[in-house]
Design a protein around this motif. Structure first.
Motif, mmCIF file in Angstrom:
data_model
loop_
_atom_site.group_PDB
_atom_site.id
_atom_site.type_symbol
_atom_site.label_atom_id
_atom_site.label_comp_id
_atom_site.label_asym_id
_atom_site.label_seq_id
_atom_site.Cartn_x
_atom_site.Cartn_y
_atom_site.Cartn_z
ATOM 1 N N PHE A 248 -17.427 28.590 -19.061
ATOM 2 C CA PHE A 248 -17.408 27.401 -18.200
ATOM 3 C C PHE A 248 -15.978 26.928 -17.933
ATOM 4 O O PHE A 248 -15.650 26.510 -16.819
ATOM 5 N N THR A 249 -15.120 27.007 -18.959
ATOM 6 C CA THR A 249 -13.739 26.548 -18.778
ATOM 7 C C THR A 249 -12.982 27.476 -17.836
ATOM 8 O O THR A 249 -12.248 27.014 -16.954
ATOM 9 N N LYS A 250 -13.166 28.776 -17.996
ATOM 10 C CA LYS A 250 -12.485 29.727 -17.105
ATOM 11 C C LYS A 250 -12.990 29.608 -15.665
ATOM 12 O O LYS A 250 -12.227 29.768 -14.710
ATOM 13 N N MET A 251 -14.281 29.306 -15.516
ATOM 14 C CA MET A 251 -14.826 29.101 -14.168
ATOM 15 C C MET A 251 -14.141 27.908 -13.502
ATOM 16 O O MET A 251 -13.748 27.969 -12.329
ATOM 17 N N HIS A 252 -13.970 26.832 -14.271
ATOM 18 C CA HIS A 252 -13.302 25.640 -13.734
ATOM 19 C C HIS A 252 -11.821 25.908 -13.466
ATOM 20 O O HIS A 252 -11.274 25.420 -12.470
ATOM 21 N N LEU A 253 -11.187 26.674 -14.337
ATOM 22 C CA LEU A 253 -9.784 27.052 -14.119
ATOM 23 C C LEU A 253 -9.637 27.888 -12.844
ATOM 24 O O LEU A 253 -8.676 27.722 -12.093
ATOM 25 N N ALA A 254 -10.589 28.780 -12.609
ATOM 26 C CA ALA A 254 -10.555 29.610 -11.392
ATOM 27 C C ALA A 254 -10.659 28.726 -10.145
ATOM 28 O O ALA A 254 -9.928 28.921 -9.165
ATOM 29 N N GLU A 255 -11.569 27.735 -10.194
ATOM 30 C CA GLU A 255 -11.708 26.808 -9.058
ATOM 31 C C GLU A 255 -10.428 26.000 -8.857
ATOM 32 O O GLU A 255 -9.981 25.793 -7.716
ATOM 33 N N LYS A 265 -3.946 33.778 -10.563
ATOM 34 C CA LYS A 265 -4.539 33.127 -11.743
ATOM 35 C C LYS A 265 -6.029 32.869 -11.539
ATOM 36 O O LYS A 265 -6.834 33.020 -12.458
ATOM 37 N N ALA A 266 -6.387 32.472 -10.320
ATOM 38 C CA ALA A 266 -7.804 32.217 -10.022
ATOM 39 C C ALA A 266 -8.623 33.487 -10.221
ATOM 40 O O ALA A 266 -9.707 33.452 -10.821
ATOM 41 N N LEU A 267 -8.092 34.620 -9.749
ATOM 42 C CA LEU A 267 -8.787 35.903 -9.896
ATOM 43 C C LEU A 267 -8.873 36.307 -11.362
ATOM 44 O O LEU A 267 -9.907 36.810 -11.817
ATOM 45 N N GLN A 268 -7.796 36.071 -12.111
ATOM 46 C CA GLN A 268 -7.782 36.417 -13.539
ATOM 47 C C GLN A 268 -8.877 35.661 -14.288
ATOM 48 O O GLN A 268 -9.703 36.273 -14.986
ATOM 49 N N TYR A 269 -8.909 34.324 -14.144
ATOM 50 C CA TYR A 269 -9.889 33.517 -14.867
ATOM 51 C C TYR A 269 -11.314 33.790 -14.372
ATOM 52 O O TYR A 269 -12.253 33.881 -15.165
#
Length: 361
Positions: A248-255, A265-269
């Motif tokens: 969930f945190t990585k999804m929010h970081l990607a957004e 960074k968005a693609l990485q997360y």
């Protein structure tokens, strides 16, 4: 050797992490109770076995034993065990996305909880009913049940888990408001839960979900100036090895990074979160991530869309098959009960015949 002694011993093993020993005691209780035709023992033995398989996430086996325990516990004088069973079955059905049957089972459990004045069971039923309605896309109805849970929890203030239960209810309210895009309401309930003293020590996972939701709401309201809050939560998720929190945190970081046009960074997360979601079968999250990745990685957007369609179709087929399977499990436990009753009736008839022959001979 009373049933209660077996139940106490099985629970002691269960609570100290000796799950296999707990299962062994439950098996002993089941065998003894089958021989003695002791419905109380049959109910508790099956319930304890259901708990074992539930914690192992072997939900088919768990549902089978809970169904068997339900059939046996219906005729018991006390009903709190029946209520526990029905509500746990509702939780399993929610996990398996059979939300209509989950709602029915939770309502049955709620009736028991209200009749028995079991406040903790009533609280859990309200949470289950809220989750069923979230699954049925009725977020307003879900919020109503979650608010009932938040009110009911005041009746169990002496419970050691009071603050965790209260925070859980408030978090569910916040998430439902998030789904409705009512961000200010979501923020209000999440921050109220985070105000509880010592919540991080009481239940670090709920604390992380709440912090995550607060950061995400601020992001959606354009009040987040850096990814610092998300990154701090991610560090905790890594430390406690919670894959769901990481996802969930990585999804929010990607957004967050997509909005700020940091596509690398968005693609990485986003990619990391999608891989983890697939690995632990969080397919709803994987579907969301595939749509997000199609926005981030535009040149490969068609591939993500294709995978989204394939996964969505296969999940719908799987959900139908699962609903059929759980209906069969209910049918099988009904058949076992019926066969047992028929055998008992036959034995009773033979005993009566022998008794009558004895009288007239």
């Amino acid at each position: 050797e009373s049933t209660s002694n077996y139940v106490i011993l099985a629970n002691v093993y269960f609570n100290v992490g000796e799950k296999k020993k707990s299962l062994y005691v439950a098996e002993l209780l089941s065998r003894k109770s089958d021989i003695d035709d002791d419905l109380e023992g049959i109910a508790w033995g099956a319930y304890l076995k259901g708990n074992y398989y539930y914690t192992k996430t072997e939900y088919d086996s768990s549902y089978f034993y809970y169904s068997k325990a339900e059939k046996a516990s219906v005729s018991l004088e006390y009903k709190f065990l029946l209520g526990l069973i029905l509500n746990t079955k509702a939780d399993i059905l929610n996990l398996k996305k059979d939300f209509v049957k989950a709602e029915i089972s939770a309502i049955k459990a709620l009736r028991v909880g209200l009749a028995e004045k079991d406040d903790l069971l009533v609280y859990k039923c309200y949470i289950s009913l809220g989750n069923s309605l979230v699954g049925l896309n009725d977020n307003s109805g879900a919020i109503a049940y979650f608010k009932l849970a938040a009110t009911k929890v005041e009746s169990i203030k002496n419970d050691q888990q009071y603050f965790a239960y209260k925070a859980q209810a408030l978090n569910y309210i916040a998430v439902a408001y998030l789904e409705k895009k009512e961000y200010k309401n979501a923020l209000k309930y999440a921050e109220e839960a985070l105000s509880f003293k010592g919540l991080k020590e009481i239940n670090i996972e709920i604390y992380c979900y709440l912090k995550n939701n607060v950061a995400y709401v601020k992001f959606r309201l354009n009040k987040l100036t850096s990814d610092k809050d998300f990154f701090e939560i991610l560090k905790i998720g890594d430390t406690i090895r919670s894959i769901p929190i990481q996802i969930f945190t990585k999804m929010h970081l990607a957004e967050y990074h997509l909005k700020n046009k940091n596509f690398a960074k968005a693609l990485q997360y986003g990619s990391e979160a999608r891989t983890q979601a697939h690995k632990i079968t969080f397919f709803d999250e994987e579907l969301k991530l595939l749509l997000l990745l199609s926005e981030i990685d535009v040149k490969n957007g068609i591939l993500y869309t294709k995978r989204y369609i394939e996964l969505n179709d296969s999940l719908q087929n799987l959900e139908r098959a699962t609903r059929d399977k759980y209906t069969r499990i209910e049918f099988e436990t009904d058949e076992i009960t019926t066969a047992k009753n028929n055998a008992e009736e036959k034995n009773s008839f033979l005993e009566n015949r022998i008794w009558m022959i004895g009288i007239f001979s």
